[in-house]
Design a protein around this motif. Structure first.
Motif, mmCIF file in Angstrom:
data_model
loop_
_atom_site.group_PDB
_atom_site.id
_atom_site.type_symbol
_atom_site.label_atom_id
_atom_site.label_comp_id
_atom_site.label_asym_id
_atom_site.label_seq_id
_atom_site.Cartn_x
_atom_site.Cartn_y
_atom_site.Cartn_z
ATOM 1 N N LEU A 187 1.133 -1.573 -0.183
ATOM 2 C CA LEU A 187 0.285 0.109 -0.163
ATOM 3 C C LEU A 187 1.263 0.970 0.128
ATOM 4 C CD1 LEU A 187 -2.979 -1.242 1.883
ATOM 5 C CD2 LEU A 187 -2.884 -0.831 -0.076
ATOM 6 N N GLU A 188 1.481 1.424 1.134
ATOM 7 C CA GLU A 188 2.645 2.260 0.818
ATOM 8 C C GLU A 188 3.415 3.224 -0.209
ATOM 9 O OE1 GLU A 188 4.615 3.898 4.224
ATOM 10 O OE2 GLU A 188 3.260 2.549 5.474
ATOM 11 N N GLY A 189 3.866 1.592 -0.975
ATOM 12 C CA GLY A 189 4.729 1.029 -2.304
ATOM 13 C C GLY A 189 3.550 2.175 -3.107
ATOM 14 N N GLU A 190 2.644 2.054 -3.860
ATOM 15 C CA GLU A 190 1.454 2.145 -4.370
ATOM 16 C C GLU A 190 1.582 3.491 -4.357
ATOM 17 O OE1 GLU A 190 -0.484 2.084 -7.409
ATOM 18 O OE2 GLU A 190 0.737 0.437 -6.751
ATOM 19 N N ALA A 191 1.400 4.359 -2.769
ATOM 20 C CA ALA A 191 0.764 5.625 -2.780
ATOM 21 C C ALA A 191 2.198 6.589 -2.965
ATOM 22 C CB ALA A 191 1.009 5.654 -1.011
ATOM 23 N N VAL A 192 3.691 5.924 -2.775
ATOM 24 C CA VAL A 192 4.786 6.703 -3.009
ATOM 25 C C VAL A 192 4.456 6.948 -4.942
ATOM 26 C CG1 VAL A 192 6.101 6.972 -0.919
ATOM 27 C CG2 VAL A 192 5.991 5.136 -3.012
ATOM 28 N N ALA A 193 4.203 6.286 -5.463
ATOM 29 C CA ALA A 193 3.923 5.881 -6.934
ATOM 30 C C ALA A 193 3.275 6.387 -7.158
ATOM 31 C CB ALA A 193 3.517 4.766 -7.424
ATOM 32 N N TYR A 194 1.960 6.797 -6.440
ATOM 33 C CA TYR A 194 0.857 7.620 -7.485
ATOM 34 C C TYR A 194 1.919 9.475 -6.775
ATOM 35 C CZ TYR A 194 -3.727 10.468 -6.009
ATOM 36 O OH TYR A 194 -4.598 11.691 -6.067
ATOM 37 N N HIS A 195 2.244 9.911 -6.213
ATOM 38 C CA HIS A 195 2.348 10.910 -5.120
ATOM 39 C C HIS A 195 3.844 11.556 -6.536
ATOM 40 C CE1 HIS A 195 0.090 11.546 -2.031
ATOM 41 N NE2 HIS A 195 1.283 10.823 -0.908
ATOM 42 N N ALA A 196 4.386 10.336 -6.768
ATOM 43 C CA ALA A 196 5.546 10.659 -7.711
ATOM 44 C C ALA A 196 4.693 11.137 -9.528
ATOM 45 C CB ALA A 196 6.316 9.375 -8.425
ATOM 46 N N LYS A 197 3.081 10.336 -9.140
ATOM 47 C CA LYS A 197 2.859 10.879 -11.105
ATOM 48 C C LYS A 197 2.008 12.154 -10.435
ATOM 49 C CE LYS A 197 2.053 5.649 -12.102
ATOM 50 N NZ LYS A 197 1.294 5.138 -11.780
ATOM 51 N N ALA A 226 9.552 13.737 -5.688
ATOM 52 C CA ALA A 226 9.941 14.842 -6.110
ATOM 53 C C ALA A 226 10.801 14.566 -7.701
ATOM 54 C CB ALA A 226 10.884 15.637 -5.425
ATOM 55 N N ALA A 227 11.222 14.252 -7.683
ATOM 56 C CA ALA A 227 11.417 14.118 -9.543
ATOM 57 C C ALA A 227 10.581 13.360 -10.584
ATOM 58 C CB ALA A 227 12.938 13.516 -9.308
ATOM 59 N N GLY A 228 9.743 12.938 -9.633
ATOM 60 C CA GLY A 228 8.166 12.604 -10.395
ATOM 61 C C GLY A 228 8.701 11.201 -11.088
ATOM 62 N N ASP A 229 9.020 10.426 -10.047
ATOM 63 C CA ASP A 229 9.905 9.037 -10.736
ATOM 64 C C ASP A 229 9.201 8.092 -10.091
ATOM 65 O OD1 ASP A 229 11.282 6.208 -11.226
ATOM 66 O OD2 ASP A 229 13.191 7.612 -11.690
ATOM 67 N N PRO A 230 7.320 6.780 -10.539
ATOM 68 C CA PRO A 230 7.172 6.769 -9.612
ATOM 69 C C PRO A 230 7.516 4.963 -9.033
ATOM 70 C CG PRO A 230 5.931 7.275 -11.460
ATOM 71 C CD PRO A 230 7.258 7.904 -11.614
#
Length: 229
Positions: A95-105, A193-197
């Motif tokens: 879940l947290e992996g998916e969350a940070v990927a979402y934020h990177a996008k 911050a770099a937009g790298d999911p």
């Protein structure tokens, strides 16, 4: 007409919840270590309640996996179950992996601002050698990842998994672990911050794997605090 026996005075509403809250904090903070015997008479004095709220509280904490109730020998603070820790970390990783990927996008300005502030505060806590403050900021950072996705059920699931792991993680609060945690957090925030999911998800998995790996090593050194392999 003969008066009957006086009616028992009801406990104030919330008495059980107060005992649950207080005991949970004591257990999770390791004030009450795994294996500690829980004496009901002592607990009634500690919380200023009758035995009923104490018994109810112990049953609730048993359901949370924090207390073991043994009919012949009484109640004890449950030992940390590594199988539970692994399962909860598995859930958090997903879940947290998916969350940070979402934020990177999405790279929300609100989130990035909050993350950068949190990282500055983490750095200050390390400089001041304030382990308690750092632990609180660690929890706050992970909550930011989840809460700002905006899915309450997901947040509740992660919160439940995190709470179950919290006392285990407190065993690992050392200057070395804190320094590593800061570096791992910084890598996650940088990827967002770099937009790298992909990197954000990978760094989150590496961070959580690092914690569970250290916990398993700790369990080998202090087996009395743990239950199972």
């Amino acid at each position: 007409m003969t008066a009957g026996p006086p009616l028992a005075r009801p406990q104030p509403s919330g008495a059980t919840a107060r005992v649950v809250d207080g005991l949970r904090r004591a257990i999770v903070s390791l004030e009450l270590e795994p294996g500690t015997k829980l004496d009901k008479a002592e607990l009634t004095q500690r919380f200023g309640v009758s035995r009923f709220p104490v018994a109810e509280a112990l049953n609730r904490l048993k359901a949370e996996g924090l207390v073991d109730i043994r009919p012949q020998s009484g109640s004890i603070v449950s030992r940390i179950r590594l199988t539970d820790a692994r399962e909860n970390m598995f859930l958090r990783r997903a879940l947290e992996g998916e969350a940070v990927a979402y934020h990177a996008k999405h790279r929300s300005k609100k989130l990035l601002s909050a993350l950068r502030l949190n990282m500055r505060q983490q750095k200050a806590a390390i400089a001041e050698d304030d382990h308690t403050r750092f632990h609180g900021l660690d929890l706050e950072l992970h909550d930011l990842f989840i809460s700002l996705v905006g899915y309450p059920r997901v947040r509740a699931m992660v919160e439940g998994a995190r709470l179950s792991l919290d006392r285990a993680r407190r065993l690992l609060i050392t200057p070395r672990r804190i320094a590593l945690t800061y570096q791992e957090h910084a890598a996650i925030v940088a990827a967002i911050a770099a937009g790298d999911p992909l990197t954000a998800r990978t760094e989150m998995s590496a961070h959580l794997d690092s914690v569970i790996g250290e916990l398993e090593d700790f369990a080998k050194e202090y087996p009395a605090l743990f239950d199972g392999s």
